[in-house]
Design an enzyme around this catalytic site. Structure first.
Site, PDB file in Angstrom:
ATOM      1  N   CYS A 180      32.747 100.171  58.812  1.00  0.00           N
ATOM      2  CA  CYS A 180      33.819 101.017  59.334  1.00  0.00           C
ATOM      3  C   CYS A 180      34.470 101.887  58.253  1.00  0.00           C
ATOM      4  O   CYS A 180      34.411 101.578  57.056  1.00  0.00           O
ATOM      5  CB  CYS A 180      34.910 100.151  59.954  1.00  0.00           C
ATOM      6  SG  CYS A 180      34.444  99.362  61.496  1.00  0.00           S
ATOM      7  N   ASN A 189      33.109 105.974  58.362  1.00  0.00           N
ATOM      8  CA  ASN A 189      32.150 104.944  58.776  1.00  0.00           C
ATOM      9  C   ASN A 189      30.744 105.345  58.338  1.00  0.00           C
ATOM     10  O   ASN A 189      30.394 106.533  58.299  1.00  0.00           O
ATOM     11  CB  ASN A 189      32.218 104.651  60.283  1.00  0.00           C
ATOM     12  CG  ASN A 189      32.102 105.859  61.177  1.00  0.00           C
ATOM     13  OD1 ASN A 189      32.440 106.972  60.800  1.00  0.00           O
ATOM     14  ND2 ASN A 189      31.640 105.642  62.394  1.00  0.00           N
ATOM     15  N   ILE A 190      29.977 104.356  57.965  1.00  0.00           N
ATOM     16  CA  ILE A 190      28.618 104.579  57.454  1.00  0.00           C
ATOM     17  C   ILE A 190      27.689 103.623  58.196  1.00  0.00           C
ATOM     18  O   ILE A 190      27.742 102.401  57.988  1.00  0.00           O
ATOM     19  CB  ILE A 190      28.552 104.332  55.931  1.00  0.00           C
ATOM     20  CG1 ILE A 190      29.563 105.233  55.208  1.00  0.00           C
ATOM     21  CG2 ILE A 190      27.129 104.577  55.420  1.00  0.00           C
ATOM     22  CD1 ILE A 190      29.690 104.984  53.710  1.00  0.00           C
ATOM     23  N   GLU A 191      26.876 104.185  59.088  1.00  0.00           N
ATOM     24  CA  GLU A 191      26.027 103.357  59.943  1.00  0.00           C
ATOM     25  C   GLU A 191      24.640 103.164  59.327  1.00  0.00           C
ATOM     26  O   GLU A 191      24.313 103.756  58.283  1.00  0.00           O
ATOM     27  CB  GLU A 191      25.946 103.998  61.339  1.00  0.00           C
ATOM     28  CG  GLU A 191      27.324 104.074  61.978  1.00  0.00           C
ATOM     29  CD  GLU A 191      27.325 104.619  63.391  1.00  0.00           C
ATOM     30  OE1 GLU A 191      26.306 105.205  63.825  1.00  0.00           O
ATOM     31  OE2 GLU A 191      28.361 104.461  64.064  1.00  0.00           O
ATOM     32  N   CYS A 220      39.210  98.043  64.367  1.00  0.00           N
ATOM     33  CA  CYS A 220      38.520  96.906  64.983  1.00  0.00           C
ATOM     34  C   CYS A 220      39.084  95.601  64.422  1.00  0.00           C
ATOM     35  O   CYS A 220      39.827  95.594  63.423  1.00  0.00           O
ATOM     36  CB  CYS A 220      37.016  96.998  64.733  1.00  0.00           C
ATOM     37  SG  CYS A 220      36.514  96.477  63.074  1.00  0.00           S
ATOM     38  N   GLU A 250      37.655 102.207  57.616  1.00  0.00           N
ATOM     39  CA  GLU A 250      38.711 101.470  56.903  1.00  0.00           C
ATOM     40  C   GLU A 250      38.098 100.692  55.733  1.00  0.00           C
ATOM     41  O   GLU A 250      38.692 100.560  54.657  1.00  0.00           O
ATOM     42  CB  GLU A 250      39.415 100.486  57.853  1.00  0.00           C
ATOM     43  CG  GLU A 250      40.160 101.143  59.002  1.00  0.00           C
ATOM     44  CD  GLU A 250      39.301 101.308  60.243  1.00  0.00           C
ATOM     45  OE1 GLU A 250      38.076 101.556  60.113  1.00  0.00           O
ATOM     46  OE2 GLU A 250      39.851 101.189  61.346  1.00  0.00           O
ATOM     47  N   CYS A 283      38.365  94.915  60.730  1.00  0.00           N
ATOM     48  CA  CYS A 283      39.134  95.775  59.826  1.00  0.00           C
ATOM     49  C   CYS A 283      40.603  95.365  59.789  1.00  0.00           C
ATOM     50  O   CYS A 283      41.253  95.500  58.756  1.00  0.00           O
ATOM     51  CB  CYS A 283      38.975  97.242  60.205  1.00  0.00           C
ATOM     52  SG  CYS A 283      37.384  97.891  59.664  1.00  0.00           S
TER      53      CYS A 283
HETATM   54  N1  THU Z   1      34.531 102.199  63.640  1.00  0.00           N
HETATM   55  C1  THU Z   1      35.302 102.426  62.527  1.00  0.00           C
HETATM   56  O1  THU Z   1      34.862 103.080  61.587  1.00  0.00           O
HETATM   57  N2  THU Z   1      36.555 101.905  62.513  1.00  0.00           N
HETATM   58  C2  THU Z   1      37.105 101.195  63.532  1.00  0.00           C
HETATM   59  O2  THU Z   1      38.185 100.645  63.381  1.00  0.00           O
HETATM   60  C3  THU Z   1      36.427 101.113  64.820  1.00  0.00           C
HETATM   61  C4  THU Z   1      34.957 101.408  64.777  1.00  0.00           C
HETATM   62  C5  THU Z   1      33.169 102.732  63.659  1.00  0.00           C
HETATM   63  C6  THU Z   1      32.092 101.697  63.521  1.00  0.00           C
HETATM   64  C7  THU Z   1      30.914 102.414  64.139  1.00  0.00           C
HETATM   65  O3  THU Z   1      30.286 103.202  63.129  1.00  0.00           O
HETATM   66  C8  THU Z   1      31.534 103.345  65.163  1.00  0.00           C
HETATM   67  O4  THU Z   1      32.915 103.397  64.866  1.00  0.00           O
HETATM   68  C9  THU Z   1      31.359 102.885  66.597  1.00  0.00           C
HETATM   69  O5  THU Z   1      31.773 101.580  66.753  1.00  0.00           O
END
Ligand code: THU
Length: 141
Positions: free
Chosen positions: A58, A47-49, A91, A60, A94
């Site tokens: 996310c 994941n890259i925020e 999520c 995925e 995804c």
């Molecule tokens: N996140 C994912 O990378 N994949 C998921 O299926 C659920 C959520 C990440 C998004 C965000 O960076 C962090 O988890 C918190 O929601």
């Protein structure tokens, strides 16, 4: 398919390695994902925020982007892992992204500190997926 003896613990390992690269300074919730295509190619992502929160994405999504850029697909199996919970589940967004490049029986491995905690399918995670736009991709308009 990857050969039927494909070792899913390999995806677990790749997902863990990807999780170590997560950029998650805002949620502090690192996630890693890894997938193998039906022809045996492996891709992973984290994941890259972003400080503008909705612009993050996310793990995925990163893995799928790698796959698409390499011309790979469809997805045979996918593993997702989060540092802080057992059996993290993809999520909603995804699930739809995975479904785009999957088959109903594509395996989804939900992982945590103890490894693969549960294996399910994309059809189970996303029943009645939206797929009613019209012609299949690649069949012309
Ligand atoms: N996140 C994912 O990378 N994949 C998921 O299926 C659920 C959520 C990440 C998004 C965000 O960076 C962090 O988890 C918190 O929601």
């Amino acid at each position: 398919m990857p050969n039927t003896e494909y070792d899913a613990t390999r995806l677990l390992q790749l997902a863990r390695q990807a999780m170590a690269k997560a950029y998650a300074p805002y949620s502090q919730f690192p996630v890693g994902a890894a997938l193998v295509t039906v022809d045996g190619r492996e891709y992973s992502g984290c994941n890259i925020e972003n400080v503008a929160y909705p612009e993050g994405w996310c793990a995925e999504t990163t893995a799928i982007a790698h796959m698409v850029m390499d011309g790979g697909g469809p997805i045979a199996e996918l593993a997702v892992i989060a540092e802080k919970v057992d059996a993290v589940t993809p999520c909603g967004g995804c699930r739809q992204r995975i479904a785009e490049f999957a088959r109903p029986d594509t395996k989804i491995h939900l992982c945590g500190g103890d490894g693969i905690v549960e294996t399910t399918t994309i059809a189970a995670l996303l029943p009645k997926a939206f797929e009613h736009l019209g012609d299949e991709p690649g069949e012309g308009s």
